[in-house]
Design a protein around this motif. Structure first.
Motif, PDB file in Angstrom:
ATOM      1  N   SER A 185      -3.904   3.919  -7.598  1.00 25.61           N
ATOM      2  CA  SER A 185      -3.090   4.946  -6.975  1.00 25.61           C
ATOM      3  C   SER A 185      -1.827   5.259  -7.770  1.00 25.61           C
ATOM      4  O   SER A 185      -1.143   6.230  -7.490  1.00 25.61           O
ATOM      5  CB  SER A 185      -2.691   4.504  -5.563  1.00 25.61           C
ATOM      6  OG  SER A 185      -1.939   3.313  -5.625  1.00 25.61           O
ATOM      7  N   GLY A 205      -6.023  -3.693  -6.076  1.00 27.01           N
ATOM      8  CA  GLY A 205      -5.633  -2.485  -5.375  1.00 27.01           C
ATOM      9  C   GLY A 205      -5.170  -2.677  -3.953  1.00 27.01           C
ATOM     10  O   GLY A 205      -5.032  -1.707  -3.209  1.00 27.01           O
ATOM     11  N   ARG A 260      -7.201  -1.286   1.173  1.00 26.55           N
ATOM     12  CA  ARG A 260      -6.799  -0.195   0.289  1.00 26.55           C
ATOM     13  C   ARG A 260      -6.739   1.108   1.077  1.00 26.55           C
ATOM     14  O   ARG A 260      -7.596   1.398   1.901  1.00 26.55           O
ATOM     15  CB  ARG A 260      -7.775  -0.074  -0.882  1.00 26.55           C
ATOM     16  CG  ARG A 260      -7.663  -1.219  -1.876  1.00 26.55           C
ATOM     17  CD  ARG A 260      -8.404  -0.897  -3.150  1.00 26.55           C
ATOM     18  NE  ARG A 260      -9.842  -0.825  -2.927  1.00 26.55           N
ATOM     19  CZ  ARG A 260     -10.663  -1.849  -3.029  1.00 26.55           C
ATOM     20  NH1 ARG A 260     -10.190  -3.039  -3.325  1.00 26.55           N
ATOM     21  NH2 ARG A 260     -11.951  -1.700  -2.834  1.00 26.55           N
ATOM     22  N   LEU A 273      -9.855  -2.797  -9.472  1.00 26.21           N
ATOM     23  CA  LEU A 273      -9.842  -1.403  -9.845  1.00 26.21           C
ATOM     24  C   LEU A 273      -9.548  -1.276 -11.337  1.00 26.21           C
ATOM     25  O   LEU A 273      -8.799  -2.063 -11.894  1.00 26.21           O
ATOM     26  CB  LEU A 273      -8.758  -0.649  -9.061  1.00 26.21           C
ATOM     27  CG  LEU A 273      -8.898  -0.684  -7.544  1.00 26.21           C
ATOM     28  CD1 LEU A 273      -7.785   0.141  -6.922  1.00 26.21           C
ATOM     29  CD2 LEU A 273     -10.244  -0.153  -7.113  1.00 26.21           C
ATOM     30  N   GLU A 278      -3.723  -0.788 -10.406  1.00 32.61           N
ATOM     31  CA  GLU A 278      -3.718  -0.098  -9.134  1.00 32.61           C
ATOM     32  C   GLU A 278      -4.001   1.377  -9.351  1.00 32.61           C
ATOM     33  O   GLU A 278      -3.192   2.112  -9.897  1.00 32.61           O
ATOM     34  CB  GLU A 278      -2.380  -0.293  -8.434  1.00 32.61           C
ATOM     35  CG  GLU A 278      -2.177  -1.745  -8.034  1.00 32.61           C
ATOM     36  CD  GLU A 278      -0.810  -1.979  -7.486  1.00 32.61           C
ATOM     37  OE1 GLU A 278      -0.257  -1.080  -6.841  1.00 32.61           O
ATOM     38  OE2 GLU A 278      -0.283  -3.065  -7.703  1.00 32.61           O
TER      39      GLU A 278
END
Length: 221
Positions: free
Chosen positions: A41, A140, A158, A35, A39
């Motif tokens: 997120s 990720g 994920r 990604l 990460e």
């Protein structure tokens, strides 16, 4: 005669922040992907925490660390009523990301180089394990310690929900030039097949490059 069906699962992906991540899938299965910016997120500005070295782990007493590092980013173990406990691989990744400072019992700060040397003296192939752990986290995935001999990590897809979803992959590390015990490979392959988990070999070459291979069939003839 025992045989293992092995296929190339994916190549280690090298992208820059300006490149778009690949979304290719192999045979309809989710492929390990990198990604952008680590990460995806996690927010860009992240809080830094201080932990204390306890033998081969680092403990963080700050309750905010449980929320930020454990509940949101899935780092460490958090026994009820206790501190957040980080493994050596997690410590090195968080140090590299500048999300963690580590001090000894004398309150002296310990840097990445000092801790990596300390851990490596006590844990076999620690640097290789760190490279694989970091690579999986960068892609990720939620990564937890493995269960049993030969399975280094459990990897969740994920978007998995902590405490609800089960690990999708079992990761076993193979080091180029180092013999692999067939007894161990036989055991973890049988276990993965019987539990309907995907066994993935993370093969690390002499330059630290990682290639993943999926073992998706086991036959005993």
């Amino acid at each position: 005669m025992k045989s293992l069906r092995v296929k190339s699962f994916c190549q280690a992906i090298h992208t820059t922040d300006d490149e778009e991540p690949s979304h290719a899938e192999e045979n309809g299965e989710e492929e390990f992907q990198e990604l952008p910016n680590g990460e995806g997120s996690e927010p860009q500005k992240l809080e830094n925490f201080t932990g204390v070295l306890r033998d081969l782990t680092v403990e963080i007493a700050d309750p905010k660390a449980v929320e930020s590092l454990h509940q949101q980013s899935y780092f460490g173990e958090h026994p009820e009523g206790g501190p957040l406990i980080l493994s050596p691989e997690e410590v090195l990744v968080l140090l590299e990301r500048k999300r963690l400072q580590v001090v000894g019992i004398d309150n002296a700060e310990l840097n990445f180089e000092t801790l990596s040397k300390l851990f490596s003296e006590k844990i076999a192939d620690l640097w290789i394990k760190y490279l694989v752990y970091r690579d999986l986290r960068t892609r990720g995935y939620i990564v937890r310690k493995g269960i049993g001999d030969g399975i280094e990590y459990r990897v969740f897809k994920r978007g998995a929900k902590k405490g609800e979803d089960e690990a999708k992959y079992r990761i076993s590390i193979v080091i180029e030039g180092k013999p692999v015990e067939l007894r161990v490979l036989d055991k973890i392959t049988k276990y993965s097949v019987s539990s309907r988990k995907k066994l993935v070999l993370a093969v690390v070459d002499r330059l630290g490059e990682i290639t993943y291979y999926s073992i998706d069939q086991y036959n005993l003839k």
